[in-house]
Design an enzyme around this catalytic site. Structure first.
Site, PDB file in Angstrom:
ATOM      1  N   VAL A   1      10.749  45.498  31.134  1.00 53.19           N
ATOM      2  CA  VAL A   1      11.069  45.921  32.374  1.00 53.19           C
ATOM      3  C   VAL A   1      10.308  47.212  32.951  1.00 53.19           C
ATOM      4  O   VAL A   1       9.556  47.359  33.849  1.00 53.19           O
ATOM      5  CB  VAL A   1      12.576  45.946  32.624  1.00 53.19           C
ATOM      6  CG1 VAL A   1      12.886  46.422  33.877  1.00 53.19           C
ATOM      7  CG2 VAL A   1      13.121  44.391  32.689  1.00 53.19           C
TER       8      VAL A   1
ATOM      9  N   CYS B   1      18.065  37.660  27.746  1.00 59.33           N
ATOM     10  CA  CYS B   1      19.161  38.030  28.447  1.00 59.33           C
ATOM     11  C   CYS B   1      20.114  37.168  28.752  1.00 59.33           C
ATOM     12  O   CYS B   1      21.411  37.699  29.218  1.00 59.33           O
ATOM     13  CB  CYS B   1      18.478  38.278  29.952  1.00 59.33           C
ATOM     14  SG  CYS B   1      17.422  39.706  30.023  1.00 59.33           S
TER      15      CYS B   1
ATOM     16  N   ALA C   1      16.619  19.058  30.049  1.00 57.35           N
ATOM     17  CA  ALA C   1      17.745  18.942  29.136  1.00 57.35           C
ATOM     18  C   ALA C   1      16.803  19.318  27.679  1.00 57.35           C
ATOM     19  O   ALA C   1      15.655  18.967  27.617  1.00 57.35           O
ATOM     20  CB  ALA C   1      18.118  17.455  29.042  1.00 57.35           C
TER      21      ALA C   1
HETATM   22  N1  LIG Z   1      13.400  41.618  29.166  1.00 59.38           N
HETATM   23  C1  LIG Z   1      13.818  40.952  30.352  1.00 59.38           C
HETATM   24  O1  LIG Z   1      13.237  39.579  30.575  1.00 59.38           O
HETATM   25  C2  LIG Z   1      14.696  41.339  31.298  1.00 59.38           C
HETATM   26  C3  LIG Z   1      14.749  40.967  32.831  1.00 59.38           C
HETATM   27  C4  LIG Z   1      15.555  41.500  33.451  1.00 59.38           C
HETATM   28  C5  LIG Z   1      16.521  42.322  33.061  1.00 59.38           C
HETATM   29  N2  LIG Z   1      16.452  42.941  31.911  1.00 59.38           N
HETATM   30  C6  LIG Z   1      17.288  44.095  31.696  1.00 59.38           C
HETATM   31  O2  LIG Z   1      16.431  45.462  31.877  1.00 59.38           O
HETATM   32  C7  LIG Z   1      16.846  46.481  30.550  1.00 59.38           C
HETATM   33  C8  LIG Z   1      15.619  46.787  30.102  1.00 59.38           C
HETATM   34  O3  LIG Z   1      15.241  45.703  29.239  1.00 59.38           O
HETATM   35  P1  LIG Z   1      13.883  45.322  28.225  1.00 59.38           P
HETATM   36  O4  LIG Z   1      13.763  44.097  28.015  1.00 59.38           O
HETATM   37  O5  LIG Z   1      12.953  46.149  29.172  1.00 59.38           O
HETATM   38  O6  LIG Z   1      14.275  46.494  27.205  1.00 59.38           O
HETATM   39  P2  LIG Z   1      13.672  46.883  25.861  1.00 59.38           P
HETATM   40  O7  LIG Z   1      14.687  47.101  24.837  1.00 59.38           O
HETATM   41  O8  LIG Z   1      12.424  46.084  25.680  1.00 59.38           O
HETATM   42  O9  LIG Z   1      13.222  48.341  26.217  1.00 59.38           O
HETATM   43  C9  LIG Z   1      13.653  49.417  26.356  1.00 59.38           C
HETATM   44  C10 LIG Z   1      12.905  50.602  26.026  1.00 59.38           C
HETATM   45  O10 LIG Z   1      13.703  51.823  26.534  1.00 59.38           O
HETATM   46  C11 LIG Z   1      13.534  52.935  25.501  1.00 59.38           C
HETATM   47  N3  LIG Z   1      14.301  53.859  25.328  1.00 59.38           N
HETATM   48  C12 LIG Z   1      15.552  53.739  24.834  1.00 59.38           C
HETATM   49  N4  LIG Z   1      16.236  54.713  24.944  1.00 59.38           N
HETATM   50  C13 LIG Z   1      15.480  55.625  25.394  1.00 59.38           C
HETATM   51  C14 LIG Z   1      15.784  56.930  25.993  1.00 59.38           C
HETATM   52  N5  LIG Z   1      17.000  57.594  25.598  1.00 59.38           N
HETATM   53  N6  LIG Z   1      14.983  57.712  26.567  1.00 59.38           N
HETATM   54  C15 LIG Z   1      13.554  57.065  26.866  1.00 59.38           C
HETATM   55  N7  LIG Z   1      13.436  55.746  26.479  1.00 59.38           N
HETATM   56  C16 LIG Z   1      14.383  55.197  25.915  1.00 59.38           C
HETATM   57  C17 LIG Z   1      13.094  52.217  24.279  1.00 59.38           C
HETATM   58  O11 LIG Z   1      11.997  52.897  23.446  1.00 59.38           O
HETATM   59  C18 LIG Z   1      12.491  50.720  24.629  1.00 59.38           C
HETATM   60  O12 LIG Z   1      11.134  51.130  24.800  1.00 59.38           O
HETATM   61  C19 LIG Z   1      18.154  45.687  30.130  1.00 59.38           C
HETATM   62  O13 LIG Z   1      19.256  46.024  30.625  1.00 59.38           O
HETATM   63  C20 LIG Z   1      17.559  44.288  30.141  1.00 59.38           C
HETATM   64  O14 LIG Z   1      18.961  43.327  30.230  1.00 59.38           O
HETATM   65  C21 LIG Z   1      15.383  42.618  31.130  1.00 59.38           C
END
Ligand SMILES: NC(=O)c1ccc[n+]([C@@H]2O[C@H](COP(=O)([O-])OP(=O)(O)OC[C@H]3O[C@@H](n4cnc5c(N)ncnc54)[C@H](O)[C@@H]3O)[C@@H](O)[C@H]2O)c1
Length: 333
Positions: free
Chosen positions: A11, A293, A285
């Site tokens: 994201v 997610c 199906a």
């Molecule tokens: N992946 C998807 O398809 C998707 C779609 C819609 C919404 N989301 C939501 O978006 C959010 C992020 O998802 P994602 O898949 O990108 O997560 P992810 O786990 O792939 O990435 C998270 C990133 O945050 C970094 N991080 C963690 N703690 C940190 C900190 N204190 N400071 C700086 N960086 C830090 C990690 O190193 C990692 O690179 C989640 O809440 C998820 O539910 C994800």
């Protein structure tokens, strides 16, 4: 506009790169040094069609930078995105510890000047107020350390900074595998806040996307922007995923009945999907829903309902039908 995106997973990185591509100056912050090193060298830690090209062009144009220095990112951004992970805890609740760490870190580095703090992570309903409180905790902690060092009066400075930021919920709907496409061609953009100023800045940020300047089909009408209160925006994310998961569980249930009564689920799905009230998507199906997610978001919504004394019977069935579906698929092998 000056943007900081904290967390460069699917994201955060896609959001940061796309916002840089449409002309904003973006600093992406991640606490994973290896990842930052990789991205600084022009490589993407994930594969998404079109992402590397956008990253390279925006980096060369000086619009996209990567760092592990949160203070530098917070200082740079007028708009600060929180885009860290919110994985499921064993009991189904969301683990919000990464969001908390980032919110506290933002607070500790706010030094005056209006900022919009945007929750892009999927967070439990009610998190907007909680993030605001944690940011203020971070501000207060920093003020304490300054007072200890003979600095300004803590309470006064905290109150001043409190007035200078707003929290906006901006849930993300992108799909892994078509994340860049989804960002430039969204069905809608959801913005939740009680701050007019915050909403206006977010609308300005997204104008090129809303006007479809980077869309595949530029002739389509503007992207709808749904402006709500914070809780509703947070709920929209959970409700959307819960609905899609339910649709899949539904078609699998109908498929299982078809198997018994003698019916072709593909034809049935086509027949119902042509009804515009139903639509033909998410009617295949198969083995059921999964991914990063749906499972955690449906469980989180069930748990939130439980916390408020409501049993989400339909969503519980969505989950149990899905669990049974895997066993049925294996039996069929
Ligand atoms: N992946 C998807 O398809 C998707 C779609 C819609 C919404 N989301 C939501 O978006 C959010 C992020 O998802 P994602 O898949 O990108 O997560 P992810 O786990 O792939 O990435 C998270 C990133 O945050 C970094 N991080 C963690 N703690 C940190 C900190 N204190 N400071 C700086 N960086 C830090 C990690 O190193 C990692 O690179 C989640 O809440 C998820 O539910 C994800």
């Amino acid at each position: 506009m000056r943007v900081c995106v904290i967390g460069t997973g699917y994201v955060g990185l896609v959001t940061g790169a796309c916002l840089a591509h449409i002309g904003h100056h973006v600093i992406c912050v991640d606490n994973n040094e290896e990842k930052v090193k990789l991205m600084k060298s022009g490589q993407s830690p994930i594969y998404e069609p079109g992402l590397s090209e956008i990253m390279q062009a925006a980096s060369e144009a000086g619009k996209l930078e990567f760092t592990s220095d949160l203070a530098a990112g917070v200082e740079h951004g007028e708009i600060l995105f929180i885009a860290v992970g919110t994985p499921a805890l064993p009991n189904g609740d969301s683990d919000t510890r990464y969001v908390e760490a980032v919110a506290r870190g933002i607070g500790a580095n706010l030094k005056g000047g209006y900022k919009v703090i945007v929750n892009k992570s999927t967070v439990p309903i009610g998190s907007g107020d909680w993030v605001r409180m944690i940011v203020l905790d971070g501000v207060a902690e920093r003020q304490m350390s300054l007072v200890g060092a003979g600095g300004v009066s803590g309470e006064e400075a905290t109150a001043k900074i409190a007035a200078e930021f707003d929290v906006v919920s901006n849930p993300e709907f992108l799909r892994e595998g078509s994340a860049v496409y989804d960002t430039f061609n969204p069905d809608r953009i959801v913005l939740g806040s009680n701050s007019k100023r915050g909403i206006e800045m977010m609308q300005e940020l997204y104008t090129p996307i809303v006007e479809r300047q980077f869309a595949e089909d530029k002739s389509l009408p503007n992207v709808p922007v749904v402006v709500t209160d914070v809780n509703s925006a947070e709920m929209i994310k959970y409700a959307a995923n819960a609905f899609l998961a339910t649709k899949i569980s539904f078609i699998n249930e109908v498929a299982n009945i078809c198997d018994r009564v003698g019916g072709d689920i593909t034809q049935v799905a086509k027949g119902i999907g042509l009804d515009s009230r139903i639509g033909n998507k998410f009617l295949q199906a198969g083995i059921g829903w999964g991914g990063s997610c749906f499972p955690k978001d449906v469980l989180a919504l069930i748990h939130t309902a439980d916390d408020y004394g409501y049993e989400a019977q339909l969503l519980k069935s969505t989950v149990s039908v899905n669990e049974r579906q895997r066993a049925i698929a294996i039996e069929k092998l």
